[in-house]
Design an enzyme around this catalytic site. Sequence first.
Site, PDB file in Angstrom:
ATOM      1  N   LYS A  13       0.831  -1.219   0.000  1.00  0.00           N
ATOM      2  CA  LYS A  13       0.000   0.000   0.000  1.00  0.00           C
ATOM      3  C   LYS A  13       0.868   1.274   0.000  1.00  0.00           C
ATOM      4  O   LYS A  13       0.575   2.207  -0.729  1.00  0.00           O
ATOM      5  CB  LYS A  13      -0.906   0.047   1.250  1.00  0.00           C
ATOM      6  CG  LYS A  13      -1.860  -1.126   1.365  1.00  0.00           C
ATOM      7  CD  LYS A  13      -2.802  -0.965   2.558  1.00  0.00           C
ATOM      8  CE  LYS A  13      -2.130  -0.989   3.923  1.00  0.00           C
ATOM      9  NZ  LYS A  13      -1.497  -2.269   4.293  1.00  0.00           N
ATOM     10  N   ARG A  88      -9.108   0.291   9.154  1.00  0.00           N
ATOM     11  CA  ARG A  88      -8.607  -1.053   9.435  1.00  0.00           C
ATOM     12  C   ARG A  88      -9.610  -1.863  10.237  1.00  0.00           C
ATOM     13  O   ARG A  88      -9.343  -3.018  10.554  1.00  0.00           O
ATOM     14  CB  ARG A  88      -7.316  -0.954  10.223  1.00  0.00           C
ATOM     15  CG  ARG A  88      -6.057  -1.226   9.385  1.00  0.00           C
ATOM     16  CD  ARG A  88      -4.904  -1.020  10.311  1.00  0.00           C
ATOM     17  NE  ARG A  88      -3.671  -1.626   9.972  1.00  0.00           N
ATOM     18  CZ  ARG A  88      -2.648  -0.982   9.414  1.00  0.00           C
ATOM     19  NH1 ARG A  88      -2.776   0.240   8.987  1.00  0.00           N
ATOM     20  NH2 ARG A  88      -1.501  -1.601   9.264  1.00  0.00           N
ATOM     21  N   ARG A 127      12.204  -6.593   5.111  1.00  0.00           N
ATOM     22  CA  ARG A 127      12.082  -5.162   4.869  1.00  0.00           C
ATOM     23  C   ARG A 127      12.960  -4.347   5.831  1.00  0.00           C
ATOM     24  O   ARG A 127      13.113  -4.710   6.993  1.00  0.00           O
ATOM     25  CB  ARG A 127      10.616  -4.780   5.080  1.00  0.00           C
ATOM     26  CG  ARG A 127      10.239  -3.450   4.533  1.00  0.00           C
ATOM     27  CD  ARG A 127       8.856  -3.492   3.972  1.00  0.00           C
ATOM     28  NE  ARG A 127       7.902  -2.920   4.898  1.00  0.00           N
ATOM     29  CZ  ARG A 127       6.657  -2.623   4.570  1.00  0.00           C
ATOM     30  NH1 ARG A 127       6.195  -2.888   3.368  1.00  0.00           N
ATOM     31  NH2 ARG A 127       5.840  -2.117   5.446  1.00  0.00           N
ATOM     32  N   ARG A 162      11.918  -2.498  11.544  1.00  0.00           N
ATOM     33  CA  ARG A 162      10.900  -2.024  12.490  1.00  0.00           C
ATOM     34  C   ARG A 162      10.575  -3.131  13.490  1.00  0.00           C
ATOM     35  O   ARG A 162      10.548  -4.308  13.136  1.00  0.00           O
ATOM     36  CB  ARG A 162       9.628  -1.631  11.717  1.00  0.00           C
ATOM     37  CG  ARG A 162       9.716  -0.263  11.102  1.00  0.00           C
ATOM     38  CD  ARG A 162       8.603   0.063  10.127  1.00  0.00           C
ATOM     39  NE  ARG A 162       7.297  -0.495  10.438  1.00  0.00           N
ATOM     40  CZ  ARG A 162       6.237  -0.372   9.648  1.00  0.00           C
ATOM     41  NH1 ARG A 162       6.324   0.304   8.511  1.00  0.00           N
ATOM     42  NH2 ARG A 162       5.096  -0.906   9.970  1.00  0.00           N
ATOM     43  N   ARG A 173       0.320  -9.648  13.404  1.00  0.00           N
ATOM     44  CA  ARG A 173      -0.375  -8.601  12.634  1.00  0.00           C
ATOM     45  C   ARG A 173      -1.272  -9.221  11.559  1.00  0.00           C
ATOM     46  O   ARG A 173      -2.350  -8.708  11.279  1.00  0.00           O
ATOM     47  CB  ARG A 173       0.652  -7.666  11.971  1.00  0.00           C
ATOM     48  CG  ARG A 173       1.283  -6.707  12.979  1.00  0.00           C
ATOM     49  CD  ARG A 173       2.508  -6.059  12.396  1.00  0.00           C
ATOM     50  NE  ARG A 173       2.213  -5.104  11.351  1.00  0.00           N
ATOM     51  CZ  ARG A 173       3.109  -4.662  10.467  1.00  0.00           C
ATOM     52  NH1 ARG A 173       4.348  -5.103  10.501  1.00  0.00           N
ATOM     53  NH2 ARG A 173       2.772  -3.785   9.554  1.00  0.00           N
TER      54      ARG A 173
HETATM   55  P1  AMP Z   1       1.293   0.369   8.956  1.00  0.00           P
HETATM   56  O1  AMP Z   1       2.566   1.079   8.687  1.00  0.00           O
HETATM   57  O2  AMP Z   1       0.123   0.947   8.203  1.00  0.00           O
HETATM   58  O3  AMP Z   1       1.411  -1.120   8.772  1.00  0.00           O
HETATM   59  O4  AMP Z   1       0.948   0.601  10.503  1.00  0.00           O
HETATM   60  C1  AMP Z   1       1.829   0.199  11.523  1.00  0.00           C
HETATM   61  C2  AMP Z   1       1.069   0.024  12.823  1.00  0.00           C
HETATM   62  O5  AMP Z   1       0.413   1.251  13.174  1.00  0.00           O
HETATM   63  C3  AMP Z   1      -0.061  -1.012  12.778  1.00  0.00           C
HETATM   64  O6  AMP Z   1       0.415  -2.328  12.991  1.00  0.00           O
HETATM   65  C4  AMP Z   1      -0.949  -0.523  13.906  1.00  0.00           C
HETATM   66  O7  AMP Z   1      -0.398  -0.844  15.172  1.00  0.00           O
HETATM   67  C5  AMP Z   1      -0.865   0.991  13.762  1.00  0.00           C
HETATM   68  N1  AMP Z   1      -1.914   1.503  12.835  1.00  0.00           N
HETATM   69  C6  AMP Z   1      -1.727   2.108  11.634  1.00  0.00           C
HETATM   70  N2  AMP Z   1      -2.904   2.443  11.080  1.00  0.00           N
HETATM   71  C7  AMP Z   1      -3.858   2.022  11.946  1.00  0.00           C
HETATM   72  C8  AMP Z   1      -5.282   2.045  11.928  1.00  0.00           C
HETATM   73  N3  AMP Z   1      -5.969   2.577  10.889  1.00  0.00           N
HETATM   74  N4  AMP Z   1      -5.934   1.525  12.991  1.00  0.00           N
HETATM   75  C9  AMP Z   1      -5.270   0.998  14.043  1.00  0.00           C
HETATM   76  N5  AMP Z   1      -3.935   0.914  14.118  1.00  0.00           N
HETATM   77  C10 AMP Z   1      -3.220   1.430  13.078  1.00  0.00           C
END
Ligand code: AMP
Length: 215
Positions: A13, A88, A127, A162, A173
């Site tokens: 994404k 999400r 990554r 990360r 996740r």
């Molecule tokens: P991402 O980089 O989008 O994979 O986000 C990393 C982490 O941020 C996720 O594993 C969640 O812990 C948190 N996070 C990001 N976006 C959301 C969301 N829309 N709702 C809840 N947690 C989020």
Amino acid sequence: MNLILLGAPGAGKGTVSKSLVEKKQMVQISTGDILRNEIKNGSSLGIQAKKYIDAGDLVPDELILGIVESRLNEDDCKNGFILDGFPRTVSQAEGLKKMLIKNSFKIRAAADISVPEEILIQRLSSRRTCSNVSCQAIYNVISKPPKTDNKCDLCGSELIQRSDETEDAIRHRLEIYTEKTAPLISFYSQTGEYVKINGNQDIDSVVNEVLNVIK
Ligand code: AMP
């Protein structure tokens, strides 16, 4: 023109969003990036979010909805935005629906970048991310290594893995994705906005599929 990008962690994404930002001058709204910046800045939001992110859990809906609501009020969103990593949960999707109505925004599609689970695990665990918050370039030790070991090609900062991209955190996740986020497929199928994109092909082909949806 506004777009929701759906997809499991590691589906691509962020990479697709960055390409659309270049090609279509849309703004990318990545809740993950916003949260990571808040953590880096040591804000109270960042402190609250950190424990969830490190554990690979979702940050509570109220916090996320607040972040997105204030971001959507910024002027640049009028040129078109991509929601990357939001919504999400079904509750976030319902909150988003209200915000869109309030701001008179329309969504062209909820494009779901679909990738088999074993590929996601492989991609995420290899990554590396640039540690410089204003850069955050993403590399992959297998498919997109940096030119110099462990250093960002763009800004020279150190690359890091990360804490939510270790194999255990990734599996967790993905479970959360299946339980909480995958129901959005049926949510957006019912609104007629759902479009499935094949995310298991080279990135240019993925971007072209998405561009076809929004043209
Ligand atoms: P991402 O980089 O989008 O994979 O986000 C990393 C982490 O941020 C996720 O594993 C969640 O812990 C948190 N996070 C990001 N976006 C959301 C969301 N829309 N709702 C809840 N947690 C989020």
